[in-house]
Design a protein around this motif. Structure first.
Motif, mmCIF file in Angstrom:
data_model
loop_
_atom_site.group_PDB
_atom_site.id
_atom_site.type_symbol
_atom_site.label_atom_id
_atom_site.label_comp_id
_atom_site.label_asym_id
_atom_site.label_seq_id
_atom_site.Cartn_x
_atom_site.Cartn_y
_atom_site.Cartn_z
ATOM 1 N N LEU A 135 0.820 -1.214 0.000
ATOM 2 C CA LEU A 135 0.000 0.000 0.000
ATOM 3 C C LEU A 135 0.855 1.265 0.000
ATOM 4 O O LEU A 135 0.600 2.206 -0.765
ATOM 5 C CB LEU A 135 -0.936 -0.003 1.203
ATOM 6 C CG LEU A 135 -2.098 -1.003 1.178
ATOM 7 C CD1 LEU A 135 -2.868 -0.960 2.493
ATOM 8 C CD2 LEU A 135 -3.036 -0.728 0.004
ATOM 9 N N ARG A 136 1.865 1.298 0.858
ATOM 10 C CA ARG A 136 2.689 2.499 0.954
ATOM 11 C C ARG A 136 3.585 2.677 -0.265
ATOM 12 O O ARG A 136 3.918 3.808 -0.625
ATOM 13 C CB ARG A 136 3.535 2.470 2.238
ATOM 14 C CG ARG A 136 2.718 2.537 3.507
ATOM 15 C CD ARG A 136 1.763 3.740 3.517
ATOM 16 N NE ARG A 136 2.518 5.000 3.471
ATOM 17 C CZ ARG A 136 2.209 6.017 2.694
ATOM 18 N NH1 ARG A 136 1.162 5.958 1.877
ATOM 19 N NH2 ARG A 136 2.938 7.117 2.716
ATOM 20 N N SER A 137 3.965 1.555 -0.914
ATOM 21 C CA SER A 137 4.739 1.669 -2.154
ATOM 22 C C SER A 137 3.906 2.329 -3.247
ATOM 23 O O SER A 137 4.438 2.992 -4.141
ATOM 24 C CB SER A 137 5.209 0.289 -2.611
ATOM 25 O OG SER A 137 6.082 -0.285 -1.661
ATOM 26 N N LEU A 138 2.574 2.156 -3.170
ATOM 27 C CA LEU A 138 1.644 2.784 -4.120
ATOM 28 C C LEU A 138 1.124 4.118 -3.597
ATOM 29 O O LEU A 138 0.225 4.708 -4.198
ATOM 30 C CB LEU A 138 0.467 1.844 -4.392
ATOM 31 C CG LEU A 138 0.814 0.505 -5.059
ATOM 32 C CD1 LEU A 138 -0.407 -0.409 -5.092
ATOM 33 C CD2 LEU A 138 1.363 0.738 -6.465
ATOM 34 N N ASP A 139 1.681 4.567 -2.454
ATOM 35 C CA ASP A 139 1.298 5.827 -1.822
ATOM 36 C C ASP A 139 -0.181 5.841 -1.430
ATOM 37 O O ASP A 139 -0.862 6.857 -1.545
ATOM 38 C CB ASP A 139 1.608 7.007 -2.743
ATOM 39 C CG ASP A 139 1.671 8.328 -1.969
ATOM 40 O OD1 ASP A 139 1.962 8.280 -0.753
ATOM 41 O OD2 ASP A 139 1.405 9.385 -2.568
ATOM 42 N N ILE A 140 -0.672 4.705 -0.966
ATOM 43 C CA ILE A 140 -2.050 4.584 -0.501
ATOM 44 C C ILE A 140 -2.066 4.584 1.019
ATOM 45 O O ILE A 140 -1.295 3.846 1.654
ATOM 46 C CB ILE A 140 -2.704 3.289 -1.029
ATOM 47 C CG1 ILE A 140 -2.761 3.311 -2.565
ATOM 48 C CG2 ILE A 140 -4.104 3.106 -0.447
ATOM 49 C CD1 ILE A 140 -3.247 2.008 -3.164
ATOM 50 N N THR A 141 -2.918 5.407 1.614
ATOM 51 C CA THR A 141 -3.065 5.429 3.067
ATOM 52 C C THR A 141 -4.462 4.941 3.449
ATOM 53 O O THR A 141 -5.417 5.071 2.674
ATOM 54 C CB THR A 141 -2.854 6.844 3.636
ATOM 55 O OG1 THR A 141 -3.774 7.744 3.016
ATOM 56 C CG2 THR A 141 -1.433 7.314 3.384
ATOM 57 N N LEU A 142 -4.570 4.409 4.635
ATOM 58 C CA LEU A 142 -5.854 3.921 5.129
ATOM 59 C C LEU A 142 -6.620 5.064 5.789
ATOM 60 O O LEU A 142 -6.017 6.036 6.270
ATOM 61 C CB LEU A 142 -5.619 2.785 6.124
ATOM 62 C CG LEU A 142 -4.939 1.539 5.531
ATOM 63 C CD1 LEU A 142 -4.640 0.526 6.623
ATOM 64 C CD2 LEU A 142 -5.802 0.900 4.447
ATOM 65 N N PRO A 143 -7.954 4.967 5.856
ATOM 66 C CA PRO A 143 -8.759 6.067 6.424
ATOM 67 C C PRO A 143 -8.481 6.302 7.904
ATOM 68 O O PRO A 143 -8.133 5.371 8.646
ATOM 69 C CB PRO A 143 -10.196 5.600 6.189
ATOM 70 C CG PRO A 143 -10.107 4.129 5.963
ATOM 71 C CD PRO A 143 -8.778 3.869 5.338
ATOM 72 N N ASP A 144 -8.662 7.548 8.324
ATOM 73 C CA ASP A 144 -8.359 7.942 9.705
ATOM 74 C C ASP A 144 -9.132 7.149 10.764
ATOM 75 O O ASP A 144 -8.549 6.797 11.799
ATOM 76 C CB ASP A 144 -8.628 9.438 9.883
ATOM 77 C CG ASP A 144 -7.614 10.282 9.135
ATOM 78 O OD1 ASP A 144 -6.546 9.747 8.784
ATOM 79 O OD2 ASP A 144 -7.893 11.477 8.900
ATOM 80 N N PRO A 145 -10.428 6.864 10.583
ATOM 81 C CA PRO A 145 -11.130 6.086 11.621
ATOM 82 C C PRO A 145 -10.505 4.711 11.850
ATOM 83 O O PRO A 145 -10.434 4.241 13.001
ATOM 84 C CB PRO A 145 -12.555 5.961 11.058
ATOM 85 C CG PRO A 145 -12.707 7.142 10.172
ATOM 86 C CD PRO A 145 -11.366 7.344 9.551
ATOM 87 N N LEU A 146 -10.035 4.074 10.775
ATOM 88 C CA LEU A 146 -9.396 2.767 10.922
ATOM 89 C C LEU A 146 -8.068 2.901 11.655
ATOM 90 O O LEU A 146 -7.745 2.096 12.539
ATOM 91 C CB LEU A 146 -9.187 2.130 9.545
ATOM 92 C CG LEU A 146 -8.451 0.789 9.534
ATOM 93 C CD1 LEU A 146 -9.199 -0.253 10.364
ATOM 94 C CD2 LEU A 146 -8.253 0.292 8.101
#
Length: 303
Positions: free
Chosen positions: A176-187
């Motif tokens: 995920l981070r290699s694709l610059d994707i972050t998870l939502p704040d509530p999670l």
């Protein structure tokens, strides 16, 4: 220095608290299995998700994974051929499962989190990803094959590694981070609350299971195995410090990891594959005591 000593005493106090609970009969050894499952399936994956979510995966961090894999293979080969070449299958199983592995999730990460902060957790996770495939996958599959006479196959190695939820968390978050994707704040708010329990539970569990005994018949073998381990720790530390093209912020926790104790799963895996469980328990406990002194000392020397 005062803050460091205070942090180390606090971490050691949690281990002592677990030991005291066991001695008083409030937390029997059987509770280790329950706490271990909570750590592996809940708190450590949550901590990894939280630590990785805001971290940029620099290409240099993959060098940490590669270095871990090379270091582990070298130690296992030396132990397998030098220490146990004449001992037969039982001793070969012991060498594979008790050399070239590190207690990252339950011991090193709590220490690094307290002493250095979340950034060090990413270095530890990249290191652990390298050892996971080799220890949980290759070494365990090879030891099982030696004990049972079955062949080692790439599919069996990969299956052993991917059944571990910690390994799944590492791979998923790196992707995920290699694709610059972050998870939502509530999670992340949820995982941060859950992951915060990892340090206490992991060190408390170590205290419950900590039993340093000195079986005379196994003393010589224990000295040989630990001697090889710490010779590697010193040599690899010098290689990291003087030769690896990493930043100071990565080198320090990486060297601290090289002095972490033997993985807490080693005695269980050794027993499961027919190895010397008593010796494995002894060297694991002793390496834990050494790590409690060595890892903070490394931090002091290098900073």
């Amino acid at each position: 220095m005062q803050d460091l000593i205070s942090a180390v005493l606090g971490l050691s106090g949690i281990i002592a608290l677990g030991w005291l609970f066991r001695r008083l009969g409030w937390a029997p050894l059987s509770s280790v299995g329950v706490i271990s499952k909570i750590l592996i399936y809940v708190t450590l994956p949550a901590l990894i998700i939280t630590s990785f979510n805001s971290t940029v995966i620099e290409p240099s961090l993959f060098l940490v994974t590669g270095f871990a894999m090379v270091a582990i293979v070298l130690q296992q080969l030396v132990a397998f051929h030098l220490l146990e070449r004449r001992g037969g299958p039982r001793e070969q199983v012991f060498a594979l499962l008790n050399q070239g592995n590190y207690n990252v999730g339950n011991f090193a990460i709590p220490f690094l989190t307290t002493l250095m902060g979340p950034g060090a957790v990413v270095t530890a996770a990249m290191f652990d990803a390298g050892q996971g495939l080799l220890v949980i996958g290759l070494a365990y599959a090879t030891a099982t094959a030696i004990a049972s006479g079955r062949p080692v196959t790439p599919l069996r190695v990969l299956g052993n590694a991917l059944r571990n939820p910690v390994m799944i968390a590492y791979i998923g978050m790196v992707a995920l981070r290699s694709l610059d994707i972050t998870l939502p704040d509530p999670l992340i708010d949820f995982t941060s609350r859950v992951g915060a329990a990892n340090t206490f539970l992991s060190l408390f569990m170590i205290g419950i299971g900590l039993q340093v005994r000195l079986p005379r018949a196994s003393l010589t073998r224990a000295a040989h195995h630990l001697g090889v381990r710490y010779a590697f720790s010193l040599t690899l530390s010098l290689i990291v410090w003087f030769f690896l093209p990493l930043t100071h912020e990565v080198k320090v926790p990486l060297i601290m990891l090289l002095w972490a104790p033997i993985a807490s799963l080693a005695p269980a895996l050794t027993a499961e594959t027919g190895g010397d469980f008593q010796l494995s328990s002894f060297v694991t406990a002793l390496s834990t005591v050494v790590a409690m002194l060595a890892m903070p000392l490394v931090l002091v020397i290098l900073t």
